[in-house]
Write an enzyme that holds these catalytic residues in place. Structure first.
Site, PDB file in Angstrom:
ATOM      1  N   ASP A 138       0.857  -1.185   0.000  1.00  0.00           N
ATOM      2  CA  ASP A 138       0.000   0.000   0.000  1.00  0.00           C
ATOM      3  C   ASP A 138       0.892   1.234   0.000  1.00  0.00           C
ATOM      4  OD1 ASP A 138      -2.086  -1.729   0.433  1.00  0.00           O
ATOM      5  OD2 ASP A 138      -2.212  -1.340   2.596  1.00  0.00           O
ATOM      6  N   ASP A 140       1.417   4.417   1.977  1.00  0.00           N
ATOM      7  CA  ASP A 140       1.069   5.016   3.271  1.00  0.00           C
ATOM      8  C   ASP A 140       1.686   6.403   3.370  1.00  0.00           C
ATOM      9  OD1 ASP A 140      -0.280   2.712   4.379  1.00  0.00           O
ATOM     10  OD2 ASP A 140       1.693   1.777   4.540  1.00  0.00           O
TER      11      ASP A 140
END
Lengths: 212, 104
Positions: A138, A140
């Site tokens: 992901d 972040d």
């Protein structure tokens, strides 16, 4: 005196760490590994200790500990990592979804007058050069917003990102803790605030007051 | 990814659909929908290692303070802590039962 915030990376001698659970010693992978530790959000009764987390080789290796302020050799913030722009030179920048996503998100965030930084596995990799990201990582990020950010502004920021090749998690740092940008942009009356004293549902994450 | 299903006794009260939470590490998303069944059907998808027994005790503790309405509840957990799970479940129930709560 130097103060640190959640997500800052600290370089120190890992054998000086104090286990959060004092009945157990530090796991072998904590002391045998190297690389910086990550500042955690936890209210400390003393100014001489910092709550930190240690990242290991995989997701199961995460360890909560305390570091003594005097042991810190150097540090970097997520905002410094973003300003360093090392991702622009990353060898995988055309193939890794998390790097492709950052290439589209960075110019959007630069258009707002809000400091933003890179956390998570990508932040750690950019700061250390140690390989952390993979095809499913992901993105972040963190945004510093000491002044209230309106919900319409949050929606506006999110819409400007458009379609991205990986999941994006942006936390907004307020004076009371952190909230997810996407949740703040949503319809719910209350949002989850991660504060130094734990999670709370609040209406206004820029005020101390707890709604529930 | 673990999947669990619990069927729990429920009250027959009108509910609204609810969606709270956040698909992100350390958090969870909770969806509540109407159901034609007289019970609460709870479906949990979790990335955490902890298993069925942990979720059952979380739900049992929730029921003490908040008797469940008949509903379908879907939970997507991304390794949230028990404190965050509790807040999100209460937030979802409060949203689903907003009408009932406003009459009290």
């Amino acid at each position: 005196m130097m103060t640190w915030q959640a997500h800052d990376l600290l370089w120190l001698d890992r054998s000086s760490l104090i286990a959060k659970d004092e009945t157990q010693g530090l796991p072998y992978w904590v002391t045998e590994g190297n690389g910086p530790v990550v500042v955690r959000r936890e209210k400390m009764a003393t100014t001489t200790l910092i709550a930190v987390g240690v990242r290991g080789a995989n997701k199961r290796q995460r360890y909560a500990a305390y570091a003594s302020v005097g042991a810190v050799q150097s540090s970097i913030t997520p905002y410094d990592i973003a300003k360093g722009q090392a991702w622009m030179e990353h060898p995988d920048r055309f193939t890794m979804p998390v790097l492709q996503a950052l290439a589209s998100v960075a110019p959007v965030l630069d258009g707002y007058d809000l400091p933003w930084g890179i956390t998570g596995s990508l932040g750690y990799e950019l700061a250390t050069g140690e390989q952390q990201i993979h095809a499913d990582s992901d993105l972040d990020l963190v945004i510093q917003s000491p002044e209230p950010l309106t919900k319409s502004c949050a929606r506006d920021i999110w819409q400007n990102f458009g379609e991205l090749p990986c999941r994006l998690d942006i936390q907004i740092e307020t004076p009371t803790g952190a909230i997810a940008l996407l949740e703040w942009a949503g319809q719910s009356q209350t949002v989850l605030l991660k504060s130094e004293t734990g999670p709370f549902l609040v209406r206004d994450p820029w005020r101390e007051e707890v709604s529930l | 990814m673990n999947t669990f299903h619990f069927t729990r006794p429920a009250r027959n009260v009108p509910i609204d659909r609810a969606l709270v939470g956040y698909v992100g590490s350390g958090d969870l998303e909770v969806m509540i929908d109407n159901s034609d069944q007289p019970q609460a059907d709870i479906y949990i998808h979790s990335s955490a290692e902890q298993g069925e027994q942990r979720w059952l005790s979380i739900i049992e503790r929730l029921e003490v303070a908040h008797p469940l309405p008949a509903m379908r509840m879907d939970i997507h957990d991304f390794s949230a802590t028990p404190g965050v799970i509790r807040l999100r479940l209460e937030q979802a129930l409060e949203q689903a039962l907003a009408k009932e709560l406003s009459y009290e």
